[in-house]
Design a protein around this motif. Structure first.
Motif, mmCIF file in Angstrom:
data_model
loop_
_atom_site.group_PDB
_atom_site.id
_atom_site.type_symbol
_atom_site.label_atom_id
_atom_site.label_comp_id
_atom_site.label_asym_id
_atom_site.label_seq_id
_atom_site.Cartn_x
_atom_site.Cartn_y
_atom_site.Cartn_z
ATOM 1 N N ASP A 61 -41.433 77.803 -57.922
ATOM 2 C CA ASP A 61 -42.128 78.490 -58.332
ATOM 3 C C ASP A 61 -40.883 80.500 -59.309
ATOM 4 N N MET A 62 -39.682 80.424 -60.003
ATOM 5 C CA MET A 62 -39.154 81.398 -59.800
ATOM 6 C C MET A 62 -39.367 82.869 -60.093
ATOM 7 N N SER A 63 -41.070 82.780 -60.059
ATOM 8 C CA SER A 63 -41.689 83.971 -61.344
ATOM 9 C C SER A 63 -41.327 84.806 -59.794
ATOM 10 N N ASN A 64 -41.246 85.121 -58.616
ATOM 11 C CA ASN A 64 -40.914 86.901 -57.657
ATOM 12 C C ASN A 64 -39.392 86.421 -57.610
ATOM 13 N N TRP A 65 -38.641 85.380 -57.631
ATOM 14 C CA TRP A 65 -37.408 85.601 -57.767
ATOM 15 C C TRP A 65 -36.409 87.552 -57.135
ATOM 16 N N ASP A 66 -36.950 87.924 -57.506
ATOM 17 C CA ASP A 66 -36.255 89.205 -57.751
ATOM 18 C C ASP A 66 -37.069 90.298 -56.318
ATOM 19 N N ASN A 67 -38.096 90.201 -56.110
ATOM 20 C CA ASN A 67 -39.198 90.408 -54.870
ATOM 21 C C ASN A 67 -38.995 89.255 -53.829
ATOM 22 N N ASP A 68 -38.893 88.509 -53.861
ATOM 23 C CA ASP A 68 -38.880 87.469 -52.513
ATOM 24 C C ASP A 68 -38.408 86.317 -52.336
ATOM 25 N N PRO A 69 -37.412 87.314 -51.529
ATOM 26 C CA PRO A 69 -36.243 85.953 -50.872
ATOM 27 C C PRO A 69 -36.577 84.847 -50.681
ATOM 28 N N LYS A 70 -37.712 84.490 -50.143
ATOM 29 C CA LYS A 70 -37.860 83.573 -49.848
ATOM 30 C C LYS A 70 -37.711 81.970 -50.926
ATOM 31 N N VAL A 71 -38.052 82.694 -52.495
ATOM 32 C CA VAL A 71 -37.325 81.909 -53.406
ATOM 33 C C VAL A 71 -36.502 81.515 -53.609
ATOM 34 N N ALA A 72 -35.283 82.622 -53.422
ATOM 35 C CA ALA A 72 -34.219 81.561 -53.085
ATOM 36 C C ALA A 72 -33.974 80.827 -51.825
ATOM 37 N N GLU A 73 -34.342 81.096 -50.550
ATOM 38 C CA GLU A 73 -34.977 79.976 -49.647
ATOM 39 C C GLU A 73 -35.143 78.853 -49.640
ATOM 40 N N SER A 74 -35.932 78.557 -50.570
ATOM 41 C CA SER A 74 -36.542 76.938 -51.089
ATOM 42 C C SER A 74 -35.673 76.552 -52.137
ATOM 43 N N VAL A 75 -34.971 77.128 -52.618
ATOM 44 C CA VAL A 75 -33.555 76.344 -53.523
ATOM 45 C C VAL A 75 -33.516 76.184 -53.247
ATOM 46 N N CYS A 76 -32.199 76.818 -51.941
ATOM 47 C CA CYS A 76 -31.649 75.934 -50.751
ATOM 48 C C CYS A 76 -31.410 75.165 -49.881
ATOM 49 N N GLU A 77 -32.819 75.058 -49.397
ATOM 50 C CA GLU A 77 -33.562 73.955 -48.428
ATOM 51 C C GLU A 77 -33.660 72.796 -49.874
ATOM 52 N N ALA A 78 -34.068 72.447 -51.069
ATOM 53 C CA ALA A 78 -34.927 71.651 -52.115
ATOM 54 C C ALA A 78 -33.240 71.027 -51.792
ATOM 55 N N ALA A 79 -31.705 72.083 -52.008
ATOM 56 C CA ALA A 79 -30.107 71.387 -52.499
ATOM 57 C C ALA A 79 -30.143 70.584 -51.718
ATOM 58 N N GLU A 80 -30.481 70.883 -49.754
ATOM 59 C CA GLU A 80 -30.043 70.555 -48.815
ATOM 60 C C GLU A 80 -30.487 69.503 -47.973
ATOM 61 N N LYS A 81 -32.124 69.415 -48.451
ATOM 62 C CA LYS A 81 -32.665 68.343 -48.420
ATOM 63 C C LYS A 81 -33.064 67.453 -48.889
ATOM 64 N N PHE A 82 -33.282 67.681 -50.602
ATOM 65 C CA PHE A 82 -33.364 66.807 -51.115
ATOM 66 C C PHE A 82 -32.538 66.175 -52.047
ATOM 67 N N GLY A 83 -31.382 67.511 -52.568
ATOM 68 C CA GLY A 83 -30.494 67.296 -53.712
ATOM 69 C C GLY A 83 -31.588 67.080 -55.371
ATOM 70 N N PHE A 84 -32.929 67.135 -55.392
ATOM 71 C CA PHE A 84 -32.756 67.500 -56.585
ATOM 72 C C PHE A 84 -34.316 68.501 -56.810
ATOM 73 N N PHE A 85 -34.747 69.337 -57.249
ATOM 74 C CA PHE A 85 -35.899 70.132 -57.562
ATOM 75 C C PHE A 85 -36.213 70.802 -58.707
ATOM 76 N N GLN A 86 -37.713 71.079 -59.444
ATOM 77 C CA GLN A 86 -37.665 71.675 -60.505
ATOM 78 C C GLN A 86 -38.114 72.771 -60.892
ATOM 79 N N LEU A 87 -37.691 74.086 -61.570
ATOM 80 C CA LEU A 87 -37.768 74.953 -61.458
ATOM 81 C C LEU A 87 -39.240 75.011 -62.690
ATOM 82 N N VAL A 88 -40.159 76.269 -62.380
ATOM 83 C CA VAL A 88 -41.200 76.517 -63.359
ATOM 84 C C VAL A 88 -40.742 78.438 -62.995
ATOM 85 N N ASN A 89 -40.986 78.798 -64.620
ATOM 86 C CA ASN A 89 -40.934 80.477 -64.900
ATOM 87 C C ASN A 89 -39.496 80.202 -64.529
ATOM 88 N N HIS A 90 -38.505 79.724 -64.927
ATOM 89 C CA HIS A 90 -37.325 80.359 -64.349
ATOM 90 C C HIS A 90 -36.328 80.715 -65.607
#
Length: 363
Positions: A61-90
């Motif tokens: 969920d990207m709705s808090n992208w600008d205020n919560d660094p954990k959102v960007a971290e979760s994107v990077c983690e998904a790119a490393e572990k899964f190579g695939f992820f879905q985005l909502v509120n993008h």
């Protein structure tokens, strides 16, 4: 609109001529009401997949992208572990997504003679291509899919040469997804200690774009064929908009000692599916993983999907980023001209992740 009639056999007419040369595509076959799958589309047993139920890829969920660094971290983690992820509120508006889906149906609803103007033989440019399957000349079994592929050079060229049935909506979708692309790429690069995306890096990561409009018609024997065979993308990132039908499957746990199989990517209204492509795997020296995926055919409904492939420029040389090598990493991939890599991909049938081996340094 092709006449609907129950056809029990397609042996009596030339499938290649009807589907490819006359521009009817597999949509034309489906519209005929054929009762059994033509032999040209029957896949070998090994092309069919082992599905793992009750699992899927991460949803961010990207709705808090600008205020919560954990959102960007979760994107990077998904790119490393899964190579695939879905985005909502993008941030790409729902009406833009709906508009490009409607435009896709509109293009494929055109008469065959209209679509045929954009085939390899007749198109006025290599940047606009209507076709079927993936690489019919190289495939032993054809894929149950038609597509319109549009390589973006400029707004002026697109306005002049892209089909007017879908042009405006496709351009708007590409434009509105650019902000999202930059956000994701910036976060992924920061995780690799690449502090700034300068002009050279921008070209290397997202210097060119191709968008495909994909159409998967109802299929009489879906269990015998595939919509798209097992492959990884040659992009840096792919942004996929899928409709509500479903059918995209992603390979998980390959070589990890856990159950190796395929999980469904369930459609979520308003979401975008993001996946790492081979180019980003090579540039990240294997940190971010491109992953095999495929599309199964449907026996009940017509399905569409719309991927934007964000790529290096054709004349860029891709290889592990200098920042990673300077930090002491041993390169896993050689430097290779991106257009050579893409040509290698398109001159063969879909074959899982074998294209990446083309760039690997032999150990």
């Amino acid at each position: 609109m092709a006449p609907t009639m129950a056809v029990s056999s397609t042996d009596s007419f030339d499938i290649t001529d009807f589907v490819i040369n006359k521009g009817n595509g597999v949509k034309g076959l489906s519209d005929l009401g054929i009762k059994s799958l033509p032999s040209q589309y029957i896949q070998p047993q090994e092309a069919l997949i082992n599905i793992i139920p009750q699992q899927s890829i991460p949803v961010v969920d990207m709705s808090n992208w600008d205020n919560d660094p954990k959102v960007a971290e979760s994107v990077c983690e998904a790119a490393e572990k899964f190579g695939f992820f879905q985005l909502v509120n993008h941030g790409v508006p729902l009406e833009v997504l709906d508009g490009v889906k409607d435009a896709t149906h509109r293009f494929f609803g055109l008469p065959a003679e209209e679509k045929r103007k954009y085939t390899k033989e007749l198109s006025s440019t290599n940047n606009v291509r209507f076709g079927t399957s993936f690489s019919p000349d190289a495939e032993k079994a054809l894929e149950w899919k038609d597509y319109l592929s549009l390589f973006y050079v400029s707004e002026e060229e697109a306005s002049a040469l892209w089909p007017c049935a879908c042009r405006d909506e496709v351009l708007e979708y590409m434009k509105r997804s650019q902000v999202l692309c930059t956000k994701l790429m910036t976060a992924l690069m920061e995780k690799l200690n690449v502090k700034e995306i300068d002009k050279t890096k921008e070209s290397l990561l997202m210097g060119s774009k191709r968008i495909n409009l994909n159409y998967y018609p109802r299929c009489p024997n879906p269990q015998l064929t595939v919509g798209v065979g097992r492959h990884s993308d040659v992009s840096s990132l792919t942004f996929l908009l899928q409709d509500e039908i479903g059918g995209l499957y992603v390979r998980v746990n390959e070589g990890k000692g856990e159950e190796d199989g395929w999980v469904h990517v369930p459609p979520i209204e308003g979401s975008l599916v993001i996946n790492v492509g081979d180019a980003l795997q090579i540039l990240s020296n294997g940190r971010y993983k491109s992953v095999e995926h495929c599309v199964i055919a449907s026996g009940s409904k017509n399905r569409i999907s719309i991927p934007i492939f964000v790529n290096p420029k054709p004349n860029d040389v891709i290889g592990p980023l200098p920042e990673l090598i300077d930090a002491g990493e041993k390169p896993k991939y050689k430097n290779i001209l991106y257009s050579d890599y893409v040509k290698h991909f398109f001159r063969k049938a879909h074959d899982g992740k074998k294209t990446v081996a083309f760039a690997e340094i032999s150990s």
